[in-house]
Design a protein around this motif. Sequence first.
Motif, PDB file in Angstrom:
ATOM      1  N   PRO A  95      34.985  40.266  48.795  1.00 25.10           N
ATOM      2  CA  PRO A  95      34.933  40.776  47.422  1.00 25.10           C
ATOM      3  C   PRO A  95      35.417  42.215  47.245  1.00 25.10           C
TER       4      PRO A  95
ATOM      5  N   ASN B  29      34.273  36.466  42.989  1.00 26.77           N
ATOM      6  CA  ASN B  29      35.583  37.081  42.766  1.00 26.77           C
ATOM      7  C   ASN B  29      36.216  36.596  41.466  1.00 26.77           C
TER       8      ASN B  29
ATOM      9  N   GLU C 160      42.883  45.649  41.299  1.00 33.94           N
ATOM     10  CA  GLU C 160      43.064  46.879  40.518  1.00 33.94           C
ATOM     11  C   GLU C 160      44.304  47.657  40.951  1.00 33.94           C
TER      12      GLU C 160
ATOM     13  N   LYS D  81      37.910  41.155  34.215  1.00 37.80           N
ATOM     14  CA  LYS D  81      38.834  42.281  34.317  1.00 37.80           C
ATOM     15  C   LYS D  81      40.165  41.958  33.626  1.00 37.80           C
TER      16      LYS D  81
ATOM     17  N   LYS E 253      38.718  42.825  45.010  1.00 37.79           N
ATOM     18  CA  LYS E 253      38.610  43.583  43.761  1.00 37.79           C
ATOM     19  C   LYS E 253      39.493  44.834  43.780  1.00 37.79           C
TER      20      LYS E 253
ATOM     21  N   TRP F 240      34.613  38.012  38.309  1.00 34.75           N
ATOM     22  CA  TRP F 240      34.935  39.436  38.201  1.00 34.75           C
ATOM     23  C   TRP F 240      36.381  39.620  37.730  1.00 34.75           C
ATOM     24  N   ALA F 241      37.297  38.893  38.379  1.00 32.41           N
ATOM     25  CA  ALA F 241      38.717  39.028  38.037  1.00 32.41           C
ATOM     26  C   ALA F 241      38.976  38.535  36.621  1.00 32.41           C
TER      27      ALA F 241
END
Lengths: 413, 413
Positions: free
Chosen positions: B153, B21, B161, B28, B157, B24-25
Amino acid sequence: MKIEIITTGDEIMSGVTLDTNFSWAAEKLTGFGFILGFHTSVGDDEQAMIEALAIAQGRSQAVIVSGGLGPTPDDLTASVSSKFFNAPLELSDEALEMIRKRFKEQGRELLEINKKQAYMPQGSHVLKNYWGTAPGFRCEKGGVVFFFLPGVPKEFKSMIEEYVIPELDRRDIGRKKYHSRIVRTFGLRESEVAERLKGIEREDARIGYRPRFPEIHIRVSGYGDTEEKAEKLVSGIIDEIVLRLNDYVFSTDDERLEEVIGKLLLEKNLTLAIAESCTGGLLAHRVSNISGSSNYFERGVVSYSNQSKVEVLGVAKGLIESFGAVSKEVVEAMAQGVRRLAKTEIGVSISGIAGPAGGTPEKPVGTVFIGISHEKKGEKSQRFQFKGTREEIKLIASEVALDWIRKFVLNYV
Amino acid sequence: MKIEIITTGDEIMSGVTLDTNFSWAAEKLTGFGFILGFHTSVGDDEQAMIEALAIAQGRSQAVIVSGGLGPTPDDLTASVSSKFFNAPLELSDEALEMIRKRFKEQGRELLEINKKQAYMPQGSHVLKNYWGTAPGFRCEKGGVVFFFLPGVPKEFKSMIEEYVIPELDRRDIGRKKYHSRIVRTFGLRESEVAERLKGIEREDARIGYRPRFPEIHIRVSGYGDTEEKAEKLVSGIIDEIVLRLNDYVFSTDDERLEEVIGKLLLEKNLTLAIAESCTGGLLAHRVSNISGSSNYFERGVVSYSNQSKVEVLGVAKGLIESFGAVSKEVVEAMAQGVRRLAKTEIGVSISGIAGPAGGTPEKPVGTVFIGISHEKKGEKSQRFQFKGTREEIKLIASEVALDWIRKFVLNYV
């Protein structure tokens, strides 16, 4: 002993690099019975790094810092730690010698920039790096021990094993011994596995679930006063798991399904041929991932077109016309065809619709037929309805086929 | 705006679960132009969680907390945040309604234990979870905004968003616009790519290298006052990368090699058949991972045994006896054989020793021959010496073969 890990690096903080060091070290250290209290990640930023070190010193007894030991200007760990420990940077002859040797071995010229890596805070203990060029170092402040290690995973992991664990071990007297094993299962969901294993946990033992699509792995960890006791505790729990999960367990020693099958085929002296359509070679690929598979895997056919099913496998054209390529009749003919042509004992086949295109109301995406053929026992097949992306459907179809081979060979007389 | 992420959970701190996580974050959020200052992980431990929240509040303007929102007793996030914000837990009707609806949809009965998930600190703003059962919430303290999100996850995610980025956007006025693309290359090492791209970085743009064995991917990120400007900046850099790396670039849009090949084959109206030995089906598997590949991929043969090379591919027995199965002669006969039988324009073949067993002094482990055959251009082959584990050798051999197909079709007239 409370341990803290600090991961440094802009590539971590921007998500460009996934930090796998922490998770690996956490499992290793927890496995050895140490307790990990905190993990912090910071970018290549002097102030943030000093702040992280100070906070860690206040709440942990051992701190492991990874990254920032390279030769370029954005590698700040040595200078930051020098400020933090209030100890000037000093050239370590031992470290320089190690770097010089490493470069010589690789036939590379030692540049001025590389010498930077031999500087560390006065009073540090050098940690030689036999896996790369960046030496690490160990310092102490206020009773807390700090390990500074390179961020390259291979080097980080080797140095945790070589230096960190023995040193922590030395400092942490009376810690319990530890043993751990992984059981691999296929065919049940995580919640179903958990439901069946309810109440299996014991004092001094932990059960952890690790879904590895499409399998569920179970890590069993146990502690004891001696290694033998820890091992016995874990074995006992694993016996109970096998009793409860039965056939869904395919390995109690973290082996891959294709590995288990390879051993079984060799043991029973059986050979295998594969004919696959929608899995496109994945089943053969998995079987052939095992060294020595040429002893039991004779051939595979990826009969993607109908023409190839007829030509290479000898499937009757009429069968495909009457029932379609994705059918019980065709998948059984594929298994029989490949077995006969390859002259193996077993033939296995897969035909289906992996999608996302190609589905019909009667045979939607995810419809997969799997067949097996044996010289004496004849043909059998089964229809499945899988869900997921194209690659997930391929993967689960190959898994079901492998698991069928396993059960077939296990019960083979 | 400085952002901090706090990951909670014993499964993270014991290394049982790899925290994906955060990475990924981070990618992003950095991508959107936010700055990530710190990341902290803590176990399911009240004191440690409160400490992490307090430290984060003191140094960041926005804090994202993941995990601990489940229904079981070890899920502490709601009670911990209630203490931290000094706000009693309150049942949120909105959250309860969401949970009730979710359970109804799934035909599951709502148990008393599940209602726990609808409690959050007084004054919180509910963040509805459309991807799972655990609602999140948003609070403020001392000018700092806190987001509490589930750790699963997919849910984490989606909620980043849906809720976090828009809210941060609203609070962070004047932030620059961002654009990012990934270039994929094969055939050069990371250091060689970096050497060739020296000096390519510009103000407001970043180049990141991501080795994805056996490929090197390059992420190009750029900022600008408008999205258009950011996009233009990135495009300009990518043009320069292609100029410098030339043929080593196979995609400027993060496409897989097999995807690129699929498009090229379709475009030039060419069809493909594959005969492979040591890669064991991997090449066919990769080609068939692309939806629609049945339009150009006719068949694959995994000719693992010599017998199958003779029977299925029509390789002359004498060739294998004279030159060995791993040879220029046999690999070319395999490519020709499979092309003729499948009646495709192109035939590709691989034969080699993936190891770890099976090597000889003349043909050590890693020796691989790759062949290509075309109805008009005849046969060509090349010998390679790869290094690595069995699976790495298989992977790199399949990659080289794919890359050869790409170049063959690109230059096809």
